[in-house]
Design a protein around this motif. Structure first.
Motif, PDB file in Angstrom:
ATOM      1  N   ASP A   1       0.836  -1.193   0.000  1.00 56.52           N
ATOM      2  CA  ASP A   1       0.000   0.000   0.000  1.00 56.52           C
ATOM      3  C   ASP A   1       0.873   1.246   0.000  1.00 56.52           C
ATOM      4  OD1 ASP A   1      -2.265  -1.438  -0.208  1.00 56.52           O
ATOM      5  OD2 ASP A   1      -3.095  -0.935   1.759  1.00 56.52           O
TER       6      ASP A   1
ATOM      7  N   SER B   1      -3.038   0.722  -3.968  1.00 55.61           N
ATOM      8  CA  SER B   1      -2.669  -0.645  -3.612  1.00 55.61           C
ATOM      9  C   SER B   1      -1.947  -1.209  -4.821  1.00 55.61           C
ATOM     10  CB  SER B   1      -3.906  -1.478  -3.310  1.00 55.61           C
ATOM     11  OG  SER B   1      -4.360  -1.182  -2.018  1.00 55.61           O
TER      12      SER B   1
ATOM     13  N   GLU C   1      -4.454   6.174   1.928  1.00 61.82           N
ATOM     14  CA  GLU C   1      -3.961   5.217   0.933  1.00 61.82           C
ATOM     15  C   GLU C   1      -4.069   5.839  -0.456  1.00 61.82           C
ATOM     16  OE1 GLU C   1      -5.586   1.038   0.835  1.00 61.82           O
ATOM     17  OE2 GLU C   1      -5.721   1.485  -1.305  1.00 61.82           O
TER      18      GLU C   1
END
Ligand code: ATP
Ligand code: 9VF
Ligand code: MG
Length: 443
Positions: free
Chosen positions: A378, A388, A385
């Motif tokens: 991540d 990913s 975030e």
């Protein structure tokens, strides 16, 4: 009720308009949409009102009561007299509405009972409930032009004026602004220009609002003068050019995808992500990610192009998760991936580094787990975030007919904008009618 003339008809019969202060104006022009009526008076004022038989404007025109006659409209005595003495049983006037005009507004009126007709006192910052955002059906437009309510004609200044007069001399900033005033000021601030919590904030609401509004207008005018680019579209172009320069081929695929792809991505019916999918009634859905179609491309292109295959797509994705300041229901994802030679973790990390260095965004990489791919890298900016990323192969590759190692990463563009521009809320950089390049549009 059925023979009650529409507001448009009342205006045309009377040839005059009564302002809210009961001033009688001559009507120079009358534009009508399904929801609004826009009157240009003989004195040049432009008034927009709700186009309803039951509106106060319609009632005033039916009752023929007025306060003063507008001096500037230069209404003849004959015109005023006609208004005062009008006789609704006059056989020369037919009050039966033309058929198609009658049914369309009726539908709209029904709608308007479940929602406020006038714009609410609190300024809608992001909630899409404002009347002007209602679609106008072509059949219900009964005259020359569709009256689209300009944002500036919403009653913002009027509200400021009311608050200004009602507001006592402030003791502290906390008591100073009402929740709706605070909301308005926060919407107008693109960064922390004023600390609204600070008790030293002695400026009055109206003054602050005017100052911020003027700045935002100036910024929008400068954008119009200079770049004319939307930040989300520009970011997409920048990313696209960057990835093309790195040897990735650009893909544009459908936003509507078969629902079956979600299952094939290993997202079963009970999973959180499955519940977030917008489904249509014909077995399709709005894509919540780009990976399924990229899988299909990798499989097909592998038979055509030399190894490694490097592809990417940038485009809208949809998930039912609008809560919070980092999630949108409609967001833009870039997913780049490489299959074949060189698909190593080291190359993935290097690519991510070049990508974010190019965009000027700081990051850290953390290990995580997700149900679709298992282990992920991540990419974080603080607690947010950004992406990913995955080093394949993964077991589900078999279901997509892919049998080579791969690496890939998916970034949300609006999150990149949020970080780059230090936005408090992701909405500022999203597809929106309320914000343009982070600037509130209701000015
Ligand atoms: P989060 O845990 O923050 O909800 P996620 O892990 O579900 O995100 P991914 O499926 O990994 O998201 O999608 C890749 C990227 O797409 C995310 O890192 C993020 O940048 C972006 N993204 C995902 N969902 C949203 C959303 N609802 N609104 C805006 N961006 C999103
Ligand atoms: C990693 C983020 C399986 C080789 C065709 C592409 C990836 C990034 C995933 C995204 C998702 N995956 N939101 O897959 O690059 O799919 O969950 Si492919
Ligand atoms: Mg994720």
């Amino acid at each position: 009720m059925a023979d009650r003339p529409s507001l448009e008809r009342l205006v045309k019969l009377n040839d005059v308009w009564l302002s809210r202060k009961d001033i009688l104006h001559g009507v120079k022009k009358c534009d009508v949409s399904s929801q609004k009526i826009r009157i240009t008076t003989d004195c040049g004022e432009v008034i927009t009102a709700s186009n309803s038989r039951r509106s106060s404007s319609a009632r005033s025109l039916r009752n023929s009561k007025y306060g003063k006659v507008c001096k500037h409209c230069k209404l003849s005595e004959e015109r005023v007299g006609k208004f005062v003495s009008k006789n609704f049983s006059d056989p020369s006037i037919t009050y039966v509405e033309p058929q198609q005009k009658k049914s369309a507004p009726k539908k709209v009126e029904k709608k308007s009972t479940s929602r406020p007709v006038s714009v609410p006192a609190s300024i809608p910052v992001s909630a899409p409930q404002s009347v002007s955002s209602q679609p106008v059906s072509p059949q219900s437009v009964s005259s020359q032009s569709v009256s689209v309510q300009p944002a500036s004609s919403q009653p913002v200044p009027a509200q400021s004026a009311i608050n200004q007069t009602k507001e006592p001399v402030p003791v502290s900033a906390k008591e100073k602004f009402s929740p709706s005033q605070r909301k308005r000021l926060e919407a107008l601030m693109t960064h922390d220009e004023y600390d609204l919590e600070n008790p030293e904030m002695l400026q009055a609401f109206a003054e602050l609002e005017a100052e911020l509004t003027a700045r935002r207008k100036q910024e929008l005018r400068e954008i119009y003068e200079n770049s004319r680019e939307h930040m989300l579209a520009k970011l997409e172009r920048d990313i696209s050019a960057f990835l093309i320069s790195k040897g990735f081929i650009e893909i544009k695929s459908s936003i509507l995808i078969p629902e079956e792809y979600i299952i094939r991505m290993g997202i079963d019916k009970d999973a959180e992500l499955s519940k977030q999918v917008f489904r249509t009634d014909d077995g399709q859905c709005l894509r919540p990610m780009l990976a399924p179609v990229l899988y299909n491309y990798l499989r097909r292109l592998d038979k055509i192009l030399p190894d490694p295959i490097k592809i990417f797509e940038i485009g809208p994705c949809y998930r039912k998760e609008s809560d919070g300041s980092s999630h949108l229901e409609e967001f833009t994802m870039v997913n780049f991936c490489q299959m074949g030679e060189g698909s190593t973790r080291e190359n993935l990390v290097q690519l991510i580094d070049e990508f974010l260095t190019h965009l000027g965004i700081d990051y850290e990489i953390e290990g995580d787990e997700c149900m679709v791919y298992g282990a992920t890298l991540d990419v974080m900016h603080g607690d947010l975030e950004l992406s990913s990323a995955v080093v394949g192969p993964v077991p589900m590759d078999i279901d997509w007919g892919v049998n080579k190692p791969w690496i890939g990463a998916g970034f949300g563009l609006e999150r990149l904008l949020k970080v780059r521009h230090n936005f408090k809320n992701i909405k500022r950089g999203s597809r929106s009618e309320f914000y343009y390049n982070g600037i509130h549009t209701n000015l």
